[in-house]
Write a protein that holds these residues in place. Structure first.
Motif, PDB file in Angstrom:
ATOM      1  N   THR A  67      23.732  42.802 126.977  1.00 38.36           N
ATOM      2  CA  THR A  67      22.824  42.120 126.059  1.00 38.36           C
ATOM      3  C   THR A  67      23.454  40.824 125.566  1.00 38.36           C
ATOM      4  O   THR A  67      24.519  40.841 124.950  1.00 38.36           O
ATOM      5  CB  THR A  67      22.521  43.009 124.840  1.00 38.36           C
ATOM      6  OG1 THR A  67      22.037  44.271 125.294  1.00 38.36           O
ATOM      7  CG2 THR A  67      21.476  42.366 123.941  1.00 38.36           C
ATOM      8  N   CYS A  68      22.795  39.703 125.839  1.00 37.80           N
ATOM      9  CA  CYS A  68      23.289  38.419 125.347  1.00 37.80           C
ATOM     10  C   CYS A  68      23.217  38.421 123.823  1.00 37.80           C
ATOM     11  O   CYS A  68      22.177  38.739 123.245  1.00 37.80           O
ATOM     12  CB  CYS A  68      22.451  37.274 125.914  1.00 37.80           C
ATOM     13  SG  CYS A  68      22.829  35.674 125.166  1.00 37.80           S
ATOM     14  N   GLN A  69      24.326  38.069 123.178  1.00 36.65           N
ATOM     15  CA  GLN A  69      24.373  38.125 121.719  1.00 36.65           C
ATOM     16  C   GLN A  69      23.725  36.905 121.058  1.00 36.65           C
ATOM     17  O   GLN A  69      23.631  36.824 119.850  1.00 36.65           O
ATOM     18  CB  GLN A  69      25.824  38.274 121.242  1.00 36.65           C
ATOM     19  CG  GLN A  69      26.458  39.577 121.675  1.00 36.65           C
ATOM     20  CD  GLN A  69      25.666  40.795 121.219  1.00 36.65           C
ATOM     21  OE1 GLN A  69      25.479  41.031 120.035  1.00 36.65           O
ATOM     22  NE2 GLN A  69      25.135  41.582 122.167  1.00 36.65           N
ATOM     23  N   ARG A  70      23.247  35.958 121.864  1.00 32.76           N
ATOM     24  CA  ARG A  70      22.580  34.797 121.297  1.00 32.76           C
ATOM     25  C   ARG A  70      21.059  34.947 121.397  1.00 32.76           C
ATOM     26  O   ARG A  70      20.356  34.792 120.415  1.00 32.76           O
ATOM     27  CB  ARG A  70      23.052  33.525 122.007  1.00 32.76           C
ATOM     28  CG  ARG A  70      22.572  32.234 121.360  1.00 32.76           C
ATOM     29  CD  ARG A  70      23.433  31.059 121.773  1.00 32.76           C
ATOM     30  NE  ARG A  70      23.684  31.047 123.213  1.00 32.76           N
ATOM     31  CZ  ARG A  70      24.693  30.420 123.784  1.00 32.76           C
ATOM     32  NH1 ARG A  70      25.552  29.747 123.052  1.00 32.76           N
ATOM     33  NH2 ARG A  70      24.855  30.454 125.090  1.00 32.76           N
ATOM     34  N   CYS A  71      20.563  35.307 122.613  1.00 29.92           N
ATOM     35  CA  CYS A  71      19.102  35.394 122.790  1.00 29.92           C
ATOM     36  C   CYS A  71      18.620  36.833 122.911  1.00 29.92           C
ATOM     37  O   CYS A  71      17.416  37.071 122.979  1.00 29.92           O
ATOM     38  CB  CYS A  71      18.669  34.578 123.996  1.00 29.92           C
ATOM     39  SG  CYS A  71      19.125  35.331 125.582  1.00 29.92           S
ATOM     40  N   MET A  72      19.561  37.794 122.954  1.00 25.97           N
ATOM     41  CA  MET A  72      19.258  39.226 123.091  1.00 25.97           C
ATOM     42  C   MET A  72      18.593  39.573 124.424  1.00 25.97           C
ATOM     43  O   MET A  72      18.081  40.676 124.596  1.00 25.97           O
ATOM     44  CB  MET A  72      18.388  39.731 121.920  1.00 25.97           C
ATOM     45  CG  MET A  72      18.965  39.434 120.536  1.00 25.97           C
ATOM     46  SD  MET A  72      20.739  39.815 120.369  1.00 25.97           S
ATOM     47  CE  MET A  72      20.642  41.567 120.047  1.00 25.97           C
ATOM     48  N   MET A 131      27.393  36.729 126.581  1.00 26.16           N
ATOM     49  CA  MET A 131      26.499  35.607 126.269  1.00 26.16           C
ATOM     50  C   MET A 131      26.211  34.787 127.518  1.00 26.16           C
ATOM     51  O   MET A 131      27.085  34.614 128.357  1.00 26.16           O
ATOM     52  CB  MET A 131      27.184  34.713 125.219  1.00 26.16           C
ATOM     53  CG  MET A 131      26.232  33.982 124.306  1.00 26.16           C
ATOM     54  SD  MET A 131      27.162  32.975 123.128  1.00 26.16           S
ATOM     55  CE  MET A 131      27.413  34.149 121.804  1.00 26.16           C
ATOM     56  N   HIS A 132      24.979  34.308 127.642  1.00 24.73           N
ATOM     57  CA  HIS A 132      24.656  33.376 128.715  1.00 24.73           C
ATOM     58  C   HIS A 132      25.427  32.076 128.505  1.00 24.73           C
ATOM     59  O   HIS A 132      25.666  31.686 127.362  1.00 24.73           O
ATOM     60  CB  HIS A 132      23.164  33.003 128.686  1.00 24.73           C
ATOM     61  CG  HIS A 132      22.229  34.118 129.043  1.00 24.73           C
ATOM     62  ND1 HIS A 132      21.406  34.712 128.121  1.00 24.73           N
ATOM     63  CD2 HIS A 132      21.984  34.737 130.223  1.00 24.73           C
ATOM     64  CE1 HIS A 132      20.685  35.653 128.727  1.00 24.73           C
ATOM     65  NE2 HIS A 132      21.018  35.700 129.992  1.00 24.73           N
ATOM     66  N   ASP A 133      25.773  31.397 129.598  1.00 23.56           N
ATOM     67  CA  ASP A 133      26.300  30.038 129.452  1.00 23.56           C
ATOM     68  C   ASP A 133      25.210  29.167 128.846  1.00 23.56           C
ATOM     69  O   ASP A 133      25.443  28.394 127.931  1.00 23.56           O
ATOM     70  CB  ASP A 133      26.727  29.474 130.810  1.00 23.56           C
ATOM     71  CG  ASP A 133      27.966  30.190 131.338  1.00 23.56           C
ATOM     72  OD1 ASP A 133      28.720  30.745 130.513  1.00 23.56           O
ATOM     73  OD2 ASP A 133      28.173  30.207 132.560  1.00 23.56           O
ATOM     74  N   VAL A 134      24.012  29.304 129.403  1.00 24.51           N
ATOM     75  CA  VAL A 134      22.830  28.634 128.862  1.00 24.51           C
ATOM     76  C   VAL A 134      21.734  29.693 128.798  1.00 24.51           C
ATOM     77  O   VAL A 134      21.355  30.252 129.827  1.00 24.51           O
ATOM     78  CB  VAL A 134      22.378  27.464 129.763  1.00 24.51           C
ATOM     79  CG1 VAL A 134      21.117  26.819 129.206  1.00 24.51           C
ATOM     80  CG2 VAL A 134      23.493  26.446 129.926  1.00 24.51           C
ATOM     81  N   CYS A 135      21.250  29.973 127.614  1.00 24.19           N
ATOM     82  CA  CYS A 135      20.233  31.013 127.487  1.00 24.19           C
ATOM     83  C   CYS A 135      18.923  30.549 128.106  1.00 24.19           C
ATOM     84  O   CYS A 135      18.536  29.389 127.959  1.00 24.19           O
ATOM     85  CB  CYS A 135      20.014  31.365 126.019  1.00 24.19           C
ATOM     86  SG  CYS A 135      21.415  32.251 125.310  1.00 24.19           S
ATOM     87  N   PRO A 136      18.232  31.452 128.817  1.00 20.40           N
ATOM     88  CA  PRO A 136      16.959  31.070 129.440  1.00 20.40           C
ATOM     89  C   PRO A 136      15.888  30.720 128.398  1.00 20.40           C
ATOM     90  O   PRO A 136      15.053  29.867 128.625  1.00 20.40           O
ATOM     91  CB  PRO A 136      16.560  32.312 130.244  1.00 20.40           C
ATOM     92  CG  PRO A 136      17.427  33.410 129.755  1.00 20.40           C
ATOM     93  CD  PRO A 136      18.642  32.805 129.137  1.00 20.40           C
ATOM     94  N   VAL A 137      15.908  31.377 127.251  1.00 18.90           N
ATOM     95  CA  VAL A 137      14.962  31.075 126.178  1.00 18.90           C
ATOM     96  C   VAL A 137      15.773  30.889 124.906  1.00 18.90           C
ATOM     97  O   VAL A 137      16.474  31.788 124.481  1.00 18.90           O
ATOM     98  CB  VAL A 137      13.957  32.232 125.957  1.00 18.90           C
ATOM     99  CG1 VAL A 137      12.989  31.885 124.835  1.00 18.90           C
ATOM    100  CG2 VAL A 137      13.216  32.540 127.236  1.00 18.90           C
TER     101      VAL A 137
HETATM  102 ZN   LIG Z   1      21.271  34.389 126.087  1.00 29.33          ZN
END
Ligand SMILES: [Zn+2]
Length: 168
Positions: A67-72, A131-137
């Protein structure tokens, strides 16, 4: 393990991530066909006191959904393991020699389970904050995504109006 080491033949395995219960708990949206590719390579080496030690190199490669901790959202995360172990005869020896050894020490028992060790290594390889390097949303809204009237900037806010009243 002794026989495995003497044979010296690497063990190449593909294990479904579903079979690793503790690791699977960390994942979201785990696909049934997700696997970890791993290899166990045994080696016999002469020890410092003339005995023969069993060494084991464990390498593994997996892509796990966390689970990405920025965009979930789901962030596919590569986990890699490459670790050497040396087997020792007892817990006491492991305790005594651990600090002086670069390799990890394992106690050679009849119940030794390479899958347990592999799962431990994969758990330790998990990022603390996936975390994504760049979150998709992106979680923040831009002006284009919410319905904002164009003249919003021109209207005095109710608080500004109140402030005007107080001055009178
Ligand atoms: Zn993300």
């Amino acid at each position: 393990m002794q026989a495995f080491a003497e044979a010296g033949v690497p063990l190449n395995e593909v294990t479904p991530l579903h079979n690793m219960e503790r690791l699977a708990l960390e994942m979201i949206d785990l696909q049934p066909d997700s696997v970890v590719n791993w290899q166990a390579l045994p080696e016999l080496r002469a020890g410092s006191t003339g005995q023969t030690d069993i060494w084991l190199r464990l390498t593994a490669d997996a892509s796990v959904p966390l689970t990405c901790q920025r965009c979930m959202g789901v962030v596919q995360t590569d986990l890699q393991v490459d670790q050497w172990y040396r087997f020792v005869a007892s817990e006491e020896i492991a305790m005594a020699e651990d600090d002086a050894s670069d390799e990890d020490l394992l106690v050679l028992t009849p119940q030794f389970d390479v899958m347990e060790v592999l799962e431990d290594e994969l758990l330790m390889a998990l990022p603390l904050v996936p975390m994504h390097d760049v979150c998709p949303v992106m979680p923040t809204f831009s002006a284009g995504e919410i319905d904002v009237p164009d003249d919003v900037g021109d209207k005095p806010s109710p608080f500004a109006a109140l402030a005007q009243l107080k001055k009178k």
